[in-house]
Design a protein around this motif. Sequence first.
Motif, mmCIF file in Angstrom:
data_model
loop_
_atom_site.group_PDB
_atom_site.id
_atom_site.type_symbol
_atom_site.label_atom_id
_atom_site.label_comp_id
_atom_site.label_asym_id
_atom_site.label_seq_id
_atom_site.Cartn_x
_atom_site.Cartn_y
_atom_site.Cartn_z
ATOM 1 N N VAL A 124 9.644 -0.017 -2.259
ATOM 2 C CA VAL A 124 8.448 -0.814 -1.955
ATOM 3 C C VAL A 124 7.723 -0.244 -0.739
ATOM 4 C CG1 VAL A 124 7.636 -3.100 -1.250
ATOM 5 C CG2 VAL A 124 9.403 -2.884 -3.009
ATOM 6 N N GLY A 125 8.505 0.143 0.258
ATOM 7 C CA GLY A 125 7.884 0.708 1.453
ATOM 8 C C GLY A 125 7.153 2.002 1.176
ATOM 9 N N GLY A 126 7.674 2.809 0.227
ATOM 10 C CA GLY A 126 6.982 4.041 -0.123
ATOM 11 C C GLY A 126 5.623 3.788 -0.732
ATOM 12 N N ARG A 127 5.535 2.765 -1.591
ATOM 13 C CA ARG A 127 4.236 2.440 -2.192
ATOM 14 C C ARG A 127 3.267 1.883 -1.149
ATOM 15 N NH1 ARG A 127 7.683 0.722 -6.508
ATOM 16 N NH2 ARG A 127 7.610 -1.432 -5.809
ATOM 17 N N VAL A 128 3.787 1.032 -0.272
ATOM 18 C CA VAL A 128 2.931 0.501 0.794
ATOM 19 C C VAL A 128 2.442 1.632 1.694
ATOM 20 C CG1 VAL A 128 2.894 -1.002 2.814
ATOM 21 C CG2 VAL A 128 4.029 -1.757 0.721
ATOM 22 N N GLN A 129 3.336 2.571 1.975
ATOM 23 C CA GLN A 129 2.959 3.715 2.805
ATOM 24 C C GLN A 129 1.830 4.509 2.171
ATOM 25 O OE1 GLN A 129 6.205 6.459 3.930
ATOM 26 N NE2 GLN A 129 5.030 8.007 2.842
ATOM 27 N N THR A 130 1.900 4.694 0.859
ATOM 28 C CA THR A 130 0.854 5.452 0.178
ATOM 29 C C THR A 130 -0.478 4.717 0.222
ATOM 30 O OG1 THR A 130 2.524 6.400 -1.290
ATOM 31 C CG2 THR A 130 0.228 6.542 -2.000
ATOM 32 N N VAL A 131 -0.433 3.401 0.001
ATOM 33 C CA VAL A 131 -1.671 2.613 0.026
ATOM 34 C C VAL A 131 -2.290 2.623 1.418
ATOM 35 C CG1 VAL A 131 -2.623 0.300 -0.266
ATOM 36 C CG2 VAL A 131 -0.963 1.170 -1.914
ATOM 37 N N VAL A 132 -1.459 2.458 2.429
ATOM 38 C CA VAL A 132 -1.972 2.472 3.801
ATOM 39 C C VAL A 132 -2.566 3.836 4.133
ATOM 40 C CG1 VAL A 132 -1.312 2.269 6.222
ATOM 41 C CG2 VAL A 132 -0.411 0.654 4.561
#
Length: 735
Positions: A646-654
Motif C-alpha cells: 500500500v505504501g508503494g502505491r501511495v508513494q507513486t501517487v505522491v
Amino acid sequence: MRFLYVNVVKARDLPVTATGAIDPFVEVKLGNFKGTTPVKAASHSPAWQQVFAFSASHLQAHVLEVAVKAKDLGGDDLVGRVGFDLAEVPVRVPPDSPLAPQWYRLETKRGEKLPHGEIMLSVWLGTQADESFPDAWHSDAHAAAGPAAVASTRAKVYFSPRLVYLRVAAMGAQDLIPHDTSRPMSACVKLQLAGQVRRTRPGAPPGAPNPIWNEEFMFVVSEPFDEPLVVTVEDRVAPGRDEMLGRIVLPLQAAMPRHDHFGKPVEPRWYNLMRPSDDPEKKEMKFASKIQIRMSLDFGYHVLDESTYYSSDLQPSSKPARKPSIGMLELGVLGARNLIPMKPKDGRTTDAYCVAKYGPKWVRTRTILDTLNPQWNEQYTWEVFDPCTVITVVVFDNGQIGSKNGGGPDQRIGKVRIRLSTLETDRVYTHFYPLLVLHPSGLKKTGELHLAVRFTCMAWVNMMALYGRPLLPKMHYTQPIPVMQLDYLRHQAMQIVAARLSRAEPPLRREVVEYMLDVDSHMFSLRRSKANFYRITSLFYGFLAMLKWYEGIRSWRNPITTMLVHMLFLILICYPELILPTFFLYMFMIGLWNYRYRPRHPSHMDTKLSHAEMTHPDELDEEFDTFPTSRPADIVRMRYDRLRSVGGRVQTVVGDLATQGERAHALLSWRDPRATAIFIFLSLVVAIVLYVTPFQVLMVITMLYLLRHPRFRSRMPSVPFNFYRRLPAKSDMLL
C-alpha cells in the motif's frame, strides 16, 4: 589521450630449432610493461593480428622491443627480436589512413641479422580516436588483470533487443472432455511464454463443456521470436491441483503484426487441442476439443523497460512508425576522482569502469585497474529523437579483477542522470558530478565523475513541434494498457534485456543492467515517501509568500506599494478586459526576470531532496529488506508486506502529484530553455490577443469549445497537455 600502438600481424620463415618444430608467440615490451600474443602451436609462419596500446604516461623507455619467442617447458627461448626508437615512430592522426604494416628481419640479442625469419608489424603514435583502440591490448588495463579477465576490461558497445508486446485473448473452448465426469468441470486457461505465466478465471457457465473466458493478456517478446506460446486448458480439481484437458504450442509467427490502431481488427482462430495419450508409444493424440485464441504482435507500442520518469527512448517498436532524429548527443567520459577503495581486503583499491545508456544503445568503457583517480577520456555519440529523455551514466567496480574467490558481482559506485531538455543546444557541459550510493548502513559519498556532454540540434522546427505531441506512441492513448499490467510488463522487459546482455561477450552483468534500469524503483521506501511528501509541501511555499505579501499590503507596511496596489485594483475593476492581458504580461515579465537565475549546470543527485543524509537506520533496514519480508512470524510477514504494498502505491501517487507541480514551476524557471521560451512567447501573444478581443467574445468561444459535442473531440491528448507532460521535474534528481 595519446597511445603507442603496435600491430603484430604475422611472421614467416622462422628458423628451425633442434626439435624441428616451434610454438612461437610475440612479446612486446616497453619498460616495465609487457604484453604477449597467444601461442601458435608448431607453426613456422604464424598469424596473430593483435594490437597493443601503451599509454603515453607509461612510456618508461626510449626503445620498444618486439621479440619472437618459442614456448618451451623449460623456459621461453628467444627466436629473434626487433627494436624501435620511440623518437622515430610516426604519428598518425585520425582520419588519416591506417598505417600499412611492413616486414622486419629478426635480429639476435647482439643486433646481428638472422639468415631466416621475418615479422610483419606496424608501430605508430595515435590517440583514442584510432579505430584500433577498442580491441587493443591496453597497458593500463591488462597488465594486472590476468588472461582470464582480459575480456571484461575492454570497452564495448551493446544494443538492447527489440522488444514487442504480444496480445493474447482466450475467447472460449468447445467440446472439452473432463477426466472425471461425475463432478462439474472448472476449466481455465494457462498461457506460458518462457518465464511469463498468466491464467484466466474459470470459464462461464460453470461446468459447461463449452466455457467462455473472453480474457486478454499481454506478454513481452523479443526478436527473433523463437520462444513459442504454450496454451494449456486445465481443470481445477482441488486447490493447488489441476488436471490438463489439452494443450497446444503456438509459434509467435502465427500472431498477426499490428503497426498502428488503424489496421483491421485481429480475427480469432480455432485451434485443435492436444493432450497426452495413454499409449506410451504415442506421446500425443488429437481429439475433438478446440480453443479459440486471438493473437497479435503490437508493434505500435513502445515497450517500457525503464522507469517512465527516466526514459531514454520513446520510439515505437515499429520501425516504419519511428520519427527521424532531431539531433546528436555526445558524451565524453573523462575520468573520476577521489573514489573510495572497493577491494581493500584483496589488497587493491578500485577497478572502475563506466556504463552509459541512452535509447537501445549501451556503452561500456574500459576498466582502469587499481586506481582511485581513473582517466578514461572516451567519447560516444547517440542519435536523439526526443529532447525530453534522460541519459544514465553509472560507475562500477569490476568484480572479475583481483578477486580471490573466482570473481564476484560488480559493485555500484554511483549514478548520474542528465535530462537532455535541460541542456542548451550546441553547448559543451564539462563538470564533476557527485557519486552517491545508499547502503543499509547509510549514505556513502564515493567520489566524483567527470563528464562532458553536448546536445546538438539539427532540426529546430521538428524539435519545437515535439513539445506539442504526445510523449508516447498513439497506441498508448487509443488502446491504453492498465497501470498494474504495465508494471508487470516492465518487469518482464527488464528481465529479457538483462538476460540478453548477460550473454554478450564480454557480458554486461545482470546487476549492472538492473541498477541502470532501476529494477526496484516500485518498492516501498519510507525515505522516498518522505522525499515525495516534502516535494509537495515545498510547492506551497509560493502561496505562503503570496499570503505574506498580501498581509504586508493590508497592514500598510509600505504605504507606496499599498497605494499602487489600490490604483491597479481600481483600474482593473473599471476596465475588466485588462485582467487577463495583465496576468499574461506579468507571466512574461517574470519569465524574463528569471532568465538571469537560470541553471548553469545540469542537475545531479540531491541528497537533501532525497532525504538520504539523516535517515533512521530502521528505515534503511526496511528499505533494503527483501520482498516478501524476512521476518520470522507469519502474521508479521503478512501485515508487513501489505503495508509495503500500500505504501508503494501511495508513494507513486505522491510522486506523481509532486511531478505535476514541479512541471508548473518549470514553466518560468528556464530549466528547459526551449519550453520556457515557447511559454513566455505564447504568453505575450495571448496577452496581445486578449487585449484586442472583447472579453465577452472570448468567454463565448471558451464555453462553446469546452461544451462541444463528443463527436468533435479527439481521443488524443491536447497540445497544452502534451506540452505540460514534457516539462522537466525534480524526479531526475532523486537518489
